[in-house]
Design an enzyme around this catalytic site. Structure first.
Site, PDB file in Angstrom:
ATOM      1  N   TRP A  15       0.885  -1.145   0.039  1.00 51.93           N
ATOM      2  CA  TRP A  15      -0.162  -0.158  -0.152  1.00 51.93           C
ATOM      3  C   TRP A  15       0.957   1.294  -0.145  1.00 51.93           C
ATOM      4  O   TRP A  15       1.820   1.212   0.943  1.00 51.93           O
ATOM      5  CB  TRP A  15      -0.934   0.213   1.023  1.00 51.93           C
ATOM      6  CG  TRP A  15      -1.837   1.161   1.185  1.00 51.93           C
ATOM      7  CD1 TRP A  15      -1.492   2.297   1.790  1.00 51.93           C
ATOM      8  CD2 TRP A  15      -3.159   1.278   0.669  1.00 51.93           C
ATOM      9  NE1 TRP A  15      -2.689   3.158   1.766  1.00 51.93           N
ATOM     10  CE2 TRP A  15      -3.343   2.658   0.587  1.00 51.93           C
ATOM     11  CE3 TRP A  15      -3.790   0.359  -0.444  1.00 51.93           C
ATOM     12  CZ2 TRP A  15      -4.618   3.061   0.075  1.00 51.93           C
ATOM     13  CZ3 TRP A  15      -4.960   0.856  -0.690  1.00 51.93           C
ATOM     14  CH2 TRP A  15      -5.487   2.024  -0.675  1.00 51.93           C
ATOM     15  N   GLU A  68       7.642  -1.450   0.935  1.00 53.96           N
ATOM     16  CA  GLU A  68       7.531  -1.079   2.485  1.00 53.96           C
ATOM     17  C   GLU A  68       8.632  -2.103   3.398  1.00 53.96           C
ATOM     18  O   GLU A  68       8.434  -3.444   2.993  1.00 53.96           O
ATOM     19  CB  GLU A  68       6.277  -1.352   3.210  1.00 53.96           C
ATOM     20  CG  GLU A  68       5.016  -0.558   2.651  1.00 53.96           C
ATOM     21  CD  GLU A  68       3.727  -1.260   2.770  1.00 53.96           C
ATOM     22  OE1 GLU A  68       3.258  -1.215   3.958  1.00 53.96           O
ATOM     23  OE2 GLU A  68       3.405  -1.758   1.915  1.00 53.96           O
ATOM     24  N   ASP A 116       9.379   2.930   1.175  1.00 59.65           N
ATOM     25  CA  ASP A 116       8.254   3.766   1.911  1.00 59.65           C
ATOM     26  C   ASP A 116       8.102   3.402   3.191  1.00 59.65           C
ATOM     27  O   ASP A 116       7.567   2.352   3.590  1.00 59.65           O
ATOM     28  CB  ASP A 116       6.930   3.374   0.958  1.00 59.65           C
ATOM     29  CG  ASP A 116       5.658   4.003   1.606  1.00 59.65           C
ATOM     30  OD1 ASP A 116       5.892   4.527   2.597  1.00 59.65           O
ATOM     31  OD2 ASP A 116       4.686   3.480   0.929  1.00 59.65           O
ATOM     32  N   GLN A 144       4.773   3.872   7.367  1.00 60.87           N
ATOM     33  CA  GLN A 144       4.424   2.959   8.471  1.00 60.87           C
ATOM     34  C   GLN A 144       5.578   2.797   9.386  1.00 60.87           C
ATOM     35  O   GLN A 144       5.423   2.637  10.815  1.00 60.87           O
ATOM     36  CB  GLN A 144       3.551   1.889   8.141  1.00 60.87           C
ATOM     37  CG  GLN A 144       2.465   1.887   7.327  1.00 60.87           C
ATOM     38  CD  GLN A 144       1.026   1.653   8.004  1.00 60.87           C
ATOM     39  OE1 GLN A 144       1.219   1.015   9.070  1.00 60.87           O
ATOM     40  NE2 GLN A 144      -0.010   1.777   7.375  1.00 60.87           N
ATOM     41  N   LYS A 168       3.068  10.067   7.980  1.00 63.90           N
ATOM     42  CA  LYS A 168       2.779   9.444   9.145  1.00 63.90           C
ATOM     43  C   LYS A 168       3.393  10.016  10.697  1.00 63.90           C
ATOM     44  O   LYS A 168       2.945  11.123  11.059  1.00 63.90           O
ATOM     45  CB  LYS A 168       2.415   8.128   9.285  1.00 63.90           C
ATOM     46  CG  LYS A 168       1.483   7.535   8.341  1.00 63.90           C
ATOM     47  CD  LYS A 168       1.100   6.150   8.553  1.00 63.90           C
ATOM     48  CE  LYS A 168       0.510   5.487   7.525  1.00 63.90           C
ATOM     49  NZ  LYS A 168      -0.974   5.877   7.214  1.00 63.90           N
ATOM     50  N   ARG A 198      -3.538  -6.442  12.524  1.00 60.26           N
ATOM     51  CA  ARG A 198      -2.388  -5.593  12.496  1.00 60.26           C
ATOM     52  C   ARG A 198      -2.567  -4.724  13.537  1.00 60.26           C
ATOM     53  O   ARG A 198      -3.639  -3.962  13.839  1.00 60.26           O
ATOM     54  CB  ARG A 198      -2.318  -4.886  11.270  1.00 60.26           C
ATOM     55  CG  ARG A 198      -1.371  -3.607  11.144  1.00 60.26           C
ATOM     56  CD  ARG A 198      -1.047  -2.748   9.838  1.00 60.26           C
ATOM     57  NE  ARG A 198      -2.595  -2.166   9.518  1.00 60.26           N
ATOM     58  CZ  ARG A 198      -2.619  -1.193   8.647  1.00 60.26           C
ATOM     59  NH1 ARG A 198      -1.633  -0.728   8.098  1.00 60.26           N
ATOM     60  NH2 ARG A 198      -3.947  -0.815   8.555  1.00 60.26           N
TER      61      ARG A 198
HETATM   62  C1  LIG Z   1       3.023   2.238   3.768  1.00 60.79           C
HETATM   63  C2  LIG Z   1       2.269   3.394   3.357  1.00 60.79           C
HETATM   64  N1  LIG Z   1       2.516   4.155   2.268  1.00 60.79           N
HETATM   65  C3  LIG Z   1       1.653   5.177   1.904  1.00 60.79           C
HETATM   66  C4  LIG Z   1       0.588   5.458   2.755  1.00 60.79           C
HETATM   67  C5  LIG Z   1      -0.344   6.525   1.942  1.00 60.79           C
HETATM   68  O1  LIG Z   1      -0.337   7.639   3.060  1.00 60.79           O
HETATM   69  P1  LIG Z   1      -1.202   8.718   2.964  1.00 60.79           P
HETATM   70  O2  LIG Z   1      -2.722   8.237   3.266  1.00 60.79           O
HETATM   71  O3  LIG Z   1      -0.777   9.718   3.846  1.00 60.79           O
HETATM   72  O4  LIG Z   1      -1.266   9.553   1.595  1.00 60.79           O
HETATM   73  C6  LIG Z   1       0.193   4.572   3.304  1.00 60.79           C
HETATM   74  C7  LIG Z   1      -1.126   5.101   4.229  1.00 60.79           C
HETATM   75  O5  LIG Z   1      -1.623   4.200   4.965  1.00 60.79           O
HETATM   76  C8  LIG Z   1       1.000   3.671   3.858  1.00 60.79           C
HETATM   77  O6  LIG Z   1       0.484   2.882   4.988  1.00 60.79           O
END
Ligand SMILES: Cc1ncc(COP(=O)(O)O)c(C=O)c1O
Length: 360
Positions: A57, A129, A162, A165, A190, A324
């Site tokens: 994600w 991630e 990324d 999280q 975040k 989670r």
């Molecule tokens: C790993 C990851 N990357 C990117 C995002 C996207 O972030 P945003 O919702 O601030 O655009 C999220 C959101 O949950 C995320 O969990």
């Protein structure tokens, strides 16, 4: 024009990161930061294909969404051309049906074989991630990210982590420090904003200079805003002053011990995995066959809510049913104990109710 808090935050992040990650740009959301990261990678390499992981994600803007392989793909027509996926290294549910409980990286080689077969010769980047979160808290085995980086290098691709999280949550400031692999581009959001929309994309002086020379543009109304930058600095101060990374390790160990204890008590818990304050719990109908138990999972989640505990069930459905668990960095030992006790109670209540229904 850059305001002092923006310059200060940029310097502060650079001081926490390796020299290869010293140029930062500040945006509002995680999706936006990934968007900018993907653009940097495309401009730098002159290529356009992007590889992501199944279950990933990365956000809701078009570029980021195109490499989401968790949800939200269906019904919107074509994604960005050149969006490719490889399997996430899920040791509990091996994506290539090869390993059981210990990933040996075969899925990565299989994934890159598929990428090579599909690529039109324009591979720009791989985005990941470091610990996949929404996809079920997938912690890769040791050496995995090194192998990924080698695959990327062999194809001239950039590696983007990324850390929306994972930064400031797993017991180190950045998750890549756990795995000993530096990305070419890092995105943060975040926790960095502590509730205020603040994200960052960080890269090397070389990539920044090259992209700048090629006219890199990612202008938004709120790029380099001073207020969120000041908040970011305050967040970093609190993380340091209150030693929240040490706390994430300590509270994470308590949480993990509690979850493992529940796993001993309840057959329905098939797997417990995670790092720091990010944990995943798999619910199964039986441990041998590992069939996901989504129905009971939902019922226990609802019972938890009735008892005062908010649980987040992800990857629900035929593939898996996984809680989670990502408590705040300031969570107390008492809160963790209470959460575990409620979870235990909810499991007992729901299993008892389903046994009595079966007996009727
Ligand atoms: C790993 C990851 N990357 C990117 C995002 C996207 O972030 P945003 O919702 O601030 O655009 C999220 C959101 O949950 C995320 O969990």
């Amino acid at each position: 024009m850059l305001s002092p808090p923006v310059v200060e935050l940029s310097r502060r992040l650079a001081s926490m990161l390796p020299p290869s990650l010293s140029k930062a740009m500040f945006l509002s959301t995680g999706g936006e930061a990934n968007e900018a990261a993907l653009k940097l990678a495309k401009l730098y390499t002159g290529k356009f294909e992007v590889v992501g992981f199944t279950g990933a994600w990365h956000g809701m803007t078009s570029g980021a969404q195109s490499v989401n392989y968790f949800a939200g793909r269906k019904g919107y027509g074509p994604m960005m051309p050149g969006s490719l996926a490889i399997p996430a290294p899920n040791a509990y549910r091996c994506p290539v049906r090869h390993c059981r409980d210990a990933c040996d990286g075969t899925c990565l080689d299989v994934g890159f074989d598929a990428v090579d077969a599909q690529s039109t010769g324009s591979l720009a980047a791989l985005i990941a991630e470091p610990v996949e979160s929404a996809g079920g808290v997938i912690v890769p085995p040791e050496g995995y990210w090194q192998q990924v980086k080698q695959h990327c290098r062999a194809r001239g691709m950039l590696l983007i982590f990324d850390e929306a999280q994972t930064a400031f949550r797993l017991g180190r400031n950045f998750a890549f420090q756990h795995f000993g692999v530096e990305p070419d581009i890092l995105t943060l959001s975040k926790t960095l904003g502590g509730g205020i929309p603040l994200s960052a994309v960080v890269t090397s002086t070389e990539i920044e200079a090259e992209c700048n020379a090629h006219g890199f543009l990612h202008a938004t109304s709120h790029v380099s805003d001073p207020l969120p930058a000041r908040v970011g600095l305050a967040v970093l101060d609190v993380i340091e002053e209150e030693e929240l990374m040490a706390r994430a390790i300590e509270m994470g160990e308590r949480l993990a011990a509690g979850l493992r204890h529940l796993q001993e008590r309840h057959e329905i818990i098939g797997d417990v995995r995670g790092l720091g304050l990010l944990w995943g719990v798999e619910l199964v109908t039986d441990r041998e066959r590992r069939e996901p138990d989504a129905v009971i999972g939902r019922a226990i989640t609802e019972r938890c809510m009735e008892l005062g505990l908010s649980m987040n069930i992800v990857a629900i459905g035929t593939m898996a049913a996984i809680w989670r668990i990502a408590p705040p960095l300031t969570v107390s030992a008492e809160e963790i104990n209470r959460g575990i006790a409620i979870l235990d109670q909810a499991i007992v209540d729901v299993l008892a109710a389903s046994t009595s229904r079966a007996a009727e």
